[in-house]
Design an enzyme around this catalytic site. Structure first.
Site: not given
Lengths: 76, 131
Positions: A13-16
């Site tokens: 998931f963001c910001p991964g």
């Protein structure tokens, strides 16, 4: 010759995906390309935005099924 | 660097708020924007090496973040420090009240203890957000 590496961030998931892209950009040479595989729609929008801001280059962005393929070229 | 610095004031210990603060800090830092984070009140507990009780306290969204394995806030702060210009300060007043020393915090995260007056003074030149 341009080197191209792929980082598989499907399921992250963001910001991964963005953070992983940035970490990997530090490891490659100017002109090399990195393809990010992501299932996160937000990252598909955010990564090109970040690339533009810090003056790298988005080579291509394509959605195949549920997976975004975002190719970024290191410019500096 | 000509970009306006981002100053983040953290006082809540809620997982959702700390997650959002960590995301904002990390993304701003890697976007070539200097970031300073001031951690105070209940937020200091989140950053302890060995917090009393559950580190991730919060509502339904906290459970979702954990279930879906969203990036951990501590990892995000560390990535922001590694890849950008990000500094974290623990509020000396909150540390005194909670009886904490710098060694009590997660390793390689907090730059130093700091005071609110200095932080607010520095923040006059940038944009301040509160979580």
């Amino acid at each position: 010759m341009v080197a191209k590496t792929t980082i598989d961030m499907r399921g992250a998931f963001c910001p991964g995906p963005l953070m992983e892209l940035i970490a990997n950009l530090k490891l490659v040479e100017i002109g090399d390309e990195i393809e990010v595989l992501s299932t996160d729609k937000g990252s598909a929008m955010d990564i090109p935005e970040w690339v533009k801001k810090v003056k790298h280059e988005t080579v291509s962005i394509e959605q195949i099924g549920d997976i975004w393929h975002i190719v970024v070229k290191k410019m500096k | 660097m000509s970009t306006t610095s981002l100053y983040i004031l953290m006082c809540s210990g809620e997982h959702e708020k700390i997650q959002m603060a960590a995301m904002a800090a990390a993304v701003a830092a890697v976007s070539e924007r200097p970031v300073e984070v001031f951690i105070s009140m209940n937020a200091v507990k989140f950053f302890q090496k060995n917090p009393a009780g559950n580190r991730y306290s919060g509502g339904e969204f906290s459970k979702l973040l954990l279930d879906k394995k969203a990036p951990d806030p501590i990892d995000l702060f560390k990535q922001g420090k590694m890849l950008g210009e990000l500094k974290l300060y623990a509020c000396s007043m909150a540390m005194d009240v909670a009886g904490l020393e710098l060694d009590d915090f997660v390793d390689d995260l907090i730059d130093s203890a700091g005071g609110l007056t200095k932080f607010l003074s520095d923040a006059e030149t940038g944009q301040l957000v509160v979580f």
